[in-house]
Scaffold this motif. Sequence first.
Motif, mmCIF file in Angstrom:
data_model
loop_
_atom_site.group_PDB
_atom_site.id
_atom_site.type_symbol
_atom_site.label_atom_id
_atom_site.label_comp_id
_atom_site.label_asym_id
_atom_site.label_seq_id
_atom_site.Cartn_x
_atom_site.Cartn_y
_atom_site.Cartn_z
ATOM 1 N N SER A 69 0.809 -1.225 0.000
ATOM 2 C CA SER A 69 0.000 0.000 0.000
ATOM 3 C C SER A 69 0.840 1.271 0.000
ATOM 4 C CB SER A 69 -0.968 0.002 1.185
ATOM 5 O OG SER A 69 -0.262 -0.051 2.416
ATOM 6 N N TYR A 72 0.533 2.561 -3.462
ATOM 7 C CA TYR A 72 -0.780 2.678 -4.104
ATOM 8 C C TYR A 72 -0.928 3.991 -4.865
ATOM 9 C CZ TYR A 72 -2.956 -1.399 -1.809
ATOM 10 O OH TYR A 72 -3.291 -2.661 -1.407
ATOM 11 N N THR A 131 -8.122 -8.312 9.468
ATOM 12 C CA THR A 131 -8.044 -7.186 8.530
ATOM 13 C C THR A 131 -9.178 -7.183 7.501
ATOM 14 O OG1 THR A 131 -6.590 -8.408 7.024
ATOM 15 C CG2 THR A 131 -5.527 -7.076 8.753
ATOM 16 N N LEU A 134 -10.965 -3.564 7.455
ATOM 17 C CA LEU A 134 -10.055 -2.453 7.189
ATOM 18 C C LEU A 134 -9.462 -2.532 5.783
ATOM 19 C CD1 LEU A 134 -8.549 0.057 8.157
ATOM 20 C CD2 LEU A 134 -6.787 -1.469 9.081
ATOM 21 N N ASN A 135 -8.971 -3.684 5.386
ATOM 22 C CA ASN A 135 -8.372 -3.819 4.056
ATOM 23 C C ASN A 135 -9.406 -3.660 2.954
ATOM 24 O OD1 ASN A 135 -5.886 -4.108 5.176
ATOM 25 N ND2 ASN A 135 -5.707 -6.292 4.793
ATOM 26 N N GLU A 137 -12.032 -1.779 3.143
ATOM 27 C CA GLU A 137 -12.295 -0.341 3.075
ATOM 28 C C GLU A 137 -11.187 0.391 2.327
ATOM 29 O OE1 GLU A 137 -12.882 1.071 7.072
ATOM 30 O OE2 GLU A 137 -14.592 -0.273 7.381
ATOM 31 N N LYS A 138 -9.941 0.024 2.584
ATOM 32 C CA LYS A 138 -8.816 0.651 1.880
ATOM 33 C C LYS A 138 -8.917 0.419 0.375
ATOM 34 C CE LYS A 138 -5.305 0.505 5.502
ATOM 35 N NZ LYS A 138 -4.018 -0.088 5.901
ATOM 36 N N ASN A 139 -9.273 -0.805 -0.016
ATOM 37 C CA ASN A 139 -9.405 -1.107 -1.440
ATOM 38 C C ASN A 139 -10.542 -0.306 -2.064
ATOM 39 O OD1 ASN A 139 -7.232 -2.863 -1.341
ATOM 40 N ND2 ASN A 139 -8.508 -4.669 -1.086
ATOM 41 N N GLU A 141 -11.574 2.588 -1.003
ATOM 42 C CA GLU A 141 -11.119 3.977 -1.051
ATOM 43 C C GLU A 141 -10.372 4.260 -2.351
ATOM 44 O OE1 GLU A 141 -8.764 4.857 2.406
ATOM 45 O OE2 GLU A 141 -10.450 4.495 3.762
ATOM 46 N N MET A 142 -9.667 3.264 -2.846
ATOM 47 C CA MET A 142 -8.937 3.446 -4.099
ATOM 48 C C MET A 142 -9.905 3.733 -5.241
ATOM 49 S SD MET A 142 -5.859 3.418 -3.192
ATOM 50 C CE MET A 142 -5.088 3.474 -4.785
#
Length: 192
Positions: A69, A72, A131, A134-135, A137-139, A141-142
Amino acid sequence: MKRVMILGQPGAGKSTLARRLGARTGLPVVHIDRIHWSPGWVERAMPQKLPLIRSAEAQESWIIEGGLSATYDTRLARADTLIVLDFPVWMRFWRVLKRRFEYAGGQTRPDLPENCPERIDPEFLKWIWDTRRLNAEKNREMIARAGPEVTVYHLRSPRAVRRFLAGLDAGRVSGQEAGHGTGHDRTAGASG
């Protein structure tokens, strides 16, 4: 489609999709696990990883699948296509376990360096569980951060992946699976 960024959590099928997409498009495939790990499951230090991924990102064309990340932003800045695989945790656990048996007997998956036989330990399974939100959500967000020049595919099921590949084989992609980076949720295949 010249520079494709594929994200997803463990067991989502990033490596498999990257290989299939590479075979269909002729684009070179970069597996982040080959950058993250050295032979024998030895993790590279970040100062070793960064030049490797930066070199890959600088190429004219690529499919880069996987995490790291810390890169990213630069990867997304170069990508013209973002694919996010967003599958339920139970399905990903199943796929990770299945993969373990598929590559039993000390075999190394094609997306890993030599001498990295498939393994599963309780720590890895716990990490997948801990995770999962959280992970994901991060994906997602991209997707929101993708600019208007980035075509986004948010695939939520194996069926959606099959439809995406079939559309590619037919010279088209269909329906709501594709979108342009407007910051809107561009999703596909919520079920089945």
